[in-house]
Design a protein around this motif. Structure first.
Motif, PDB file in Angstrom:
ATOM      1  N   ARG A  16      39.667  35.364  25.976  1.00  0.00           N
ATOM      2  CA  ARG A  16      40.529  36.534  25.732  1.00  0.00           C
ATOM      3  C   ARG A  16      39.666  37.751  25.430  1.00  0.00           C
ATOM      4  O   ARG A  16      38.490  37.609  25.065  1.00  0.00           O
ATOM      5  CB  ARG A  16      41.509  36.261  24.589  1.00  0.00           C
ATOM      6  CG  ARG A  16      40.889  35.740  23.308  1.00  0.00           C
ATOM      7  CD  ARG A  16      41.909  35.591  22.186  1.00  0.00           C
ATOM      8  NE  ARG A  16      42.874  34.542  22.391  1.00  0.00           N
ATOM      9  CZ  ARG A  16      42.906  33.385  21.709  1.00  0.00           C
ATOM     10  NH1 ARG A  16      41.979  33.120  20.793  1.00  0.00           N
ATOM     11  NH2 ARG A  16      43.850  32.498  21.950  1.00  0.00           N
ATOM     12  N   GLN A  27      48.958  36.147  30.201  1.00  0.00           N
ATOM     13  CA  GLN A  27      48.739  37.576  29.995  1.00  0.00           C
ATOM     14  C   GLN A  27      47.560  38.107  30.810  1.00  0.00           C
ATOM     15  O   GLN A  27      47.536  39.281  31.174  1.00  0.00           O
ATOM     16  CB  GLN A  27      48.484  37.856  28.506  1.00  0.00           C
ATOM     17  CG  GLN A  27      49.662  37.568  27.603  1.00  0.00           C
ATOM     18  CD  GLN A  27      50.752  38.625  27.700  1.00  0.00           C
ATOM     19  OE1 GLN A  27      50.628  39.614  28.424  1.00  0.00           O
ATOM     20  NE2 GLN A  27      51.828  38.435  26.974  1.00  0.00           N
ATOM     21  N   THR A  53      41.156  43.850  29.125  1.00  0.00           N
ATOM     22  CA  THR A  53      40.720  42.835  30.090  1.00  0.00           C
ATOM     23  C   THR A  53      40.044  43.498  31.285  1.00  0.00           C
ATOM     24  O   THR A  53      38.977  43.062  31.735  1.00  0.00           O
ATOM     25  CB  THR A  53      41.921  41.987  30.548  1.00  0.00           C
ATOM     26  OG1 THR A  53      42.451  41.286  29.412  1.00  0.00           O
ATOM     27  CG2 THR A  53      41.525  40.995  31.614  1.00  0.00           C
ATOM     28  N   ALA A  68      41.820  40.952  21.132  1.00  0.00           N
ATOM     29  CA  ALA A  68      42.694  39.797  20.910  1.00  0.00           C
ATOM     30  C   ALA A  68      41.958  38.705  20.132  1.00  0.00           C
ATOM     31  O   ALA A  68      42.530  38.061  19.240  1.00  0.00           O
ATOM     32  CB  ALA A  68      43.184  39.249  22.249  1.00  0.00           C
ATOM     33  N   TYR A 101      48.855  41.944  23.334  1.00  0.00           N
ATOM     34  CA  TYR A 101      48.755  42.003  24.793  1.00  0.00           C
ATOM     35  C   TYR A 101      49.746  43.027  25.366  1.00  0.00           C
ATOM     36  O   TYR A 101      49.418  43.772  26.292  1.00  0.00           O
ATOM     37  CB  TYR A 101      49.028  40.631  25.408  1.00  0.00           C
ATOM     38  CG  TYR A 101      47.850  39.686  25.396  1.00  0.00           C
ATOM     39  CD1 TYR A 101      46.672  40.001  26.069  1.00  0.00           C
ATOM     40  CD2 TYR A 101      47.911  38.464  24.731  1.00  0.00           C
ATOM     41  CE1 TYR A 101      45.592  39.131  26.076  1.00  0.00           C
ATOM     42  CE2 TYR A 101      46.835  37.587  24.738  1.00  0.00           C
ATOM     43  CZ  TYR A 101      45.679  37.930  25.410  1.00  0.00           C
ATOM     44  OH  TYR A 101      44.609  37.055  25.415  1.00  0.00           O
ATOM     45  N   ASP A 161      47.550  32.818  26.746  1.00  0.00           N
ATOM     46  CA  ASP A 161      46.527  33.810  27.081  1.00  0.00           C
ATOM     47  C   ASP A 161      46.395  33.952  28.596  1.00  0.00           C
ATOM     48  O   ASP A 161      46.287  35.067  29.120  1.00  0.00           O
ATOM     49  CB  ASP A 161      45.177  33.419  26.475  1.00  0.00           C
ATOM     50  CG  ASP A 161      45.146  33.594  24.968  1.00  0.00           C
ATOM     51  OD1 ASP A 161      45.176  34.747  24.504  1.00  0.00           O
ATOM     52  OD2 ASP A 161      45.108  32.578  24.256  1.00  0.00           O
ATOM     53  N   GLN A 210      50.795  38.050  21.210  1.00  0.00           N
ATOM     54  CA  GLN A 210      51.580  38.502  22.356  1.00  0.00           C
ATOM     55  C   GLN A 210      51.916  39.988  22.242  1.00  0.00           C
ATOM     56  O   GLN A 210      51.924  40.715  23.237  1.00  0.00           O
ATOM     57  CB  GLN A 210      52.859  37.668  22.498  1.00  0.00           C
ATOM     58  CG  GLN A 210      52.614  36.215  22.882  1.00  0.00           C
ATOM     59  CD  GLN A 210      51.846  36.040  24.184  1.00  0.00           C
ATOM     60  OE1 GLN A 210      52.009  36.798  25.123  1.00  0.00           O
ATOM     61  NE2 GLN A 210      50.985  35.035  24.242  1.00  0.00           N
TER      62      GLN A 210
END
Length: 202
Positions: free
Chosen positions: A150, A90, A188, A154, A180, A87, A177
């Motif tokens: 996260r 990413q 994010t 996610a 992401y 995590d 993954q």
């Protein structure tokens, strides 16, 4: 809390220092953290490739840039991480891109296993889950919020998978993954900028 934050900052890495530290350990056949294993080394190696790619490909949308430009106060992103964490690989490059858009933000990284007292103030359901962003007022070193490990999308993927299959296995990690990859860091960015906007109004 302020003393924990202040004690952590002198031992922190800039993004470049963090990347260099992880890379140097890999050259020595090591990963970050107290525990060493072939799996953790392999995760760290894979994460190095992911982060190199994200450094080149992550773009900050204009709408996010505009919101960052409206920040009036200055903050430190104090981020708890480790090189083996999928995590973190990413998310940390996305944080670095956010910080690069404004002089009002600074990114500082600390390793979880070397900062357990700090980590234990920011547990997720009792677990030392990372990455964890601690939002700190730059002038006073006062806590202004936290985020992680996260984004909501996610997190939902992992919770749904665990509810269905009862375990987080390699397939779950692969699906994460993929999530992401498709999200391109946008969730994010949105969630962290919202955290900043909330801090502005405190």
């Amino acid at each position: 809390m302020n003393s924990l934050i202040e004690n952590s900052l002198p031992n922190s890495f800039s993004y470049t220092e963090y990347r260099n530290h992880v890379s140097q350990l890999l050259l020595e056949g090591l990963s970050t953290g107290d525990t060493q294993s072939e799996d953790l080394f392999n995760y760290s190696t894979l994460n190095e490739v992911r982060m190199n790619r994200l450094d080149k490909t992550i773009n900050v949308p204009q709408e996010i840039k505009d919101r960052l430009a409206d920040l009036k106060k200055q903050y430190i992103f104090l981020v708890i991480s480790e090189g083996w964490c999928g995590d973190a690989a990413q998310i940390v490059p996305v944080m670095n891109k956010i910080v690069g858009e404004t002089e009002n933000l600074e990114l500082k990284l600390v390793l979880r296993d070397e900062n357990l007292a700090l980590m234990d103030e920011f547990l997720t359901n009792g677990a030392r889950s990372i990455p964890k962003l601690i939002l700190v007022d730059k002038g006073t070193h006062t806590l202004r919020g936290s985020w992680g490990p996260r984004p909501h999308g996610a997190l939902k993927l992992i919770l749904d998978y665990k509810e269905k299959f009862g375990v987080i296995d390699q397939e779950a990690k692969t699906e994460l993954q993929k999530w992401y990859l498709q999200d391109k860091g946008l969730s994010t960015m949105e969630e962290i900028v919202t955290l900043l906007e909330n801090a502005e109004n405190m």
